[in-house]
Design a protein around this motif. Structure first.
Motif, PDB file in Angstrom:
ATOM      1  N   SER A  38      13.765  31.702 -11.785  1.00 48.26           N
ATOM      2  CA  SER A  38      14.830  31.967 -12.742  1.00 48.26           C
ATOM      3  C   SER A  38      16.072  31.272 -12.195  1.00 48.26           C
ATOM      4  O   SER A  38      16.469  31.507 -11.052  1.00 48.26           O
ATOM      5  CB  SER A  38      15.048  33.483 -12.850  1.00 48.26           C
ATOM      6  N   ILE A  89      16.360  31.802  -8.197  1.00 44.23           N
ATOM      7  CA  ILE A  89      15.549  32.895  -7.654  1.00 44.23           C
ATOM      8  C   ILE A  89      14.090  32.568  -7.931  1.00 44.23           C
ATOM      9  O   ILE A  89      13.713  32.351  -9.086  1.00 44.23           O
ATOM     10  CB  ILE A  89      15.900  34.242  -8.327  1.00 44.23           C
ATOM     11  N   ARG A 139      16.574  39.772  -9.631  1.00 45.01           N
ATOM     12  CA  ARG A 139      17.557  39.250 -10.579  1.00 45.01           C
ATOM     13  C   ARG A 139      18.485  40.365 -11.066  1.00 45.01           C
ATOM     14  O   ARG A 139      19.692  40.191 -11.164  1.00 45.01           O
ATOM     15  CB  ARG A 139      16.800  38.620 -11.750  1.00 45.01           C
ATOM     16  N   ASP A 160      14.313  30.326 -17.384  1.00 50.04           N
ATOM     17  CA  ASP A 160      13.152  30.912 -16.708  1.00 50.04           C
ATOM     18  C   ASP A 160      11.982  29.951 -16.780  1.00 50.04           C
ATOM     19  O   ASP A 160      11.713  29.391 -17.851  1.00 50.04           O
ATOM     20  CB  ASP A 160      12.755  32.224 -17.394  1.00 50.04           C
TER      21      ASP A 160
END
Ligand code: HEM
Length: 400
Positions: A63, A160, A172, A190
């Motif tokens: 992400s 992330i 997140r 994403d």
């Protein structure tokens, strides 16, 4: 990464047999789970001086979140915010719940979690403009670009990555909770690769065109030193030493038009075979392409506009590609017959200097790359990726 022996082979069975076989073979042992917990920490230690999530083997999920900093944030408050996010990240990456975590159990399996921080031009301008590298600015426009604001720019970035989407969602949420009082989310992208356990560990991922994507990439520490890391002898400010830069291009892929192309056409557009990923002049994925080879009629086997020829050029510029697939909601009004995938690549590329490495390569591709027939860049952002003293220390401490 975990080696879940044999799981890749069982997938070919299909249906229930495959599920049973995977259930039997791929359940990780306690040792493997412990290794997963330690993975990110080890990585950070091994990559001492560098942030994790760059040379780290790609995890299955990512992400990318870009933030705009609130106008009222002073340099000292930016530093305080980064310290909080750094503490959270260090804990999450080592399988420990951050202080204000309301679901601490979810931090227990870090699943290869890495959090990488990027500083955009807006952040560096506010904290220490004199230390801003000359390349920290938007890329020049290219004629193939159809950039949208909603996928471009940003003052601050969190990348992330984890092998488990639940771990990622939890990390997140914790990080966003701490960031949201001082920032506005500008965009979220994403992405995913093949799930952990679904393929043999270490094999190259497939993108949504079905191509093996990631064959030629710098991997040895010598290569990474030349291509990715900003050295202390680079002439760049100290906060960047051990760091890098990240270019994120959101590139949409027109799967409907790709459907219209036959197999030889698809292979010619890249210069590699779809099944094995081998160059059109070779047999195995990692065979070196022969760019001089010609057909009996005298044409280049790997054509002048084939993606790998255009991307490589004379080999002077190299980058570390760390891309993720995206595949979001179908677009088109219900009943209109226009429902199509919204798919593509979150093309994330690390290099010491985007102006000298990424930009000339992208210019060559924009000029004449067969892939442009089906691909369109719709987002673009550049971030400085500061070096890391130790896990728990703000990346690029010397900037403040
Ligand atoms: C190679 C796909 C965009 C740079 C490749 C390969 C594929 C591929 C299948 C061959 C296998 C490999 O070595 O990984 C795509 C797709 C793109 C895209 C589907 C867009 C949706 C880009 C962009 C850049 C780039 C924007 C850089 C500006 C490279 C490089 C290589 C490569 C450097 C390796 C070339 C070599 O053999 O030396 N890409 N790519 N690609 N691509 Fe792309």
């Amino acid at each position: 990464m975990l080696g879940w022996g044999g799981a890749g082979a069982t997938v070919a069975l299909g249906g229930r047999a495959a599920v049973d076989a995977i259930a039997e073979q791929s359940a990780p042992s306690p040792e493997e789970l412990a290794r997963a917990a330690a993975f990110a920490f080890e990585t950070a230690t091994i990559e001492s001086g560098h942030q994790p999530g760059i040379a780290t083997p790609q995890q299955a999920h990512a992400s990318f979140i870009a933030f705009d900093l609130d106008a009222s944030l002073t340099a000292s408050r930016i530093k305080a915010l980064l310290q909080i996010l750094t503490d959270d990240s260090a804990r999450l990456m080592t399988g420990t719940a951050p202080i204000a975590d309301q679901e601490p159990e979810m931090a227990g399996d870090p699943a290869g979690l890495t959090v990488t921080m990027g500083y955009g031009p807006g952040l560096v301008d506010r904290v220490n403009p004199a230390a801003k590298p000359s390349w920290l600015k938007p890329l020049p426009g290219y004629k193939i670009d159809k950039l949208e604001d909603r996928w471009s720019g940003g003052d601050f970035l969190l990348q992330i990555c984890a092998d488990d989407p639940i771990t990622l969602a939890h990390a997140r949420r914790v990080l966003l909770k701490d960031a949201r009082a001082f920032t506005t989310v500008r965009w979220v992208q994403d992405g995913f690769l093949g799930a952990r356990g679904a393929r043999v560990t270490g094999t190259t991922m497939r993108n949504l065109f079905g191509q093996l994507d990631g064959t030629v990439n710098p991997r040895t520490s010598e290569d990474l030193g030349q291509v990715v890391w900003i050295g202390s002898d680079s002439g760049e400010s100290a906060w960047l030493h051990g760091g890098s830069s990240l270019v994120i291009r959101r590139i949409s892929m027109d799967l409907e038009r790709w459907d219209e192309v036959d197999r030889p056409g698809r292979e010619a557009s890249i210069g590699r075979r779809l099944d094995s990923g081998a160059p059109l002049t070779g047999t195995n994925e990692h065979d070196a392409p022969d760019f001089e080879a010609r057909t009996p009629q005298g044409f280049h086997v790997i054509g002048p506009a084939a993606h790998i020829r255009r991307a490589r050029g004379d080999g002077a510029e190299r980058i570390l590609r760390r891309p993720y697939n995206y595949d979001t909601a179908l677009s088109g009004a219900a009943g209109s017959g226009a429902q199509v995938n919204d798919s593509g690549l979150i093309f994330a590329a690390y290099q010491a200097n985007p102006e000298k490495q990424f930009a000339p390569m992208q210019a060559r591709l924009a000029e004449a790359d067969l892939l442009n027939t089906w691909t369109t860049p719709i987002g673009s952002a550049v971030f400085a990726i500061p070096g890391l003293g130790e896990l728990g220390e703000i990346p690029g401490k010397a900037l403040f």
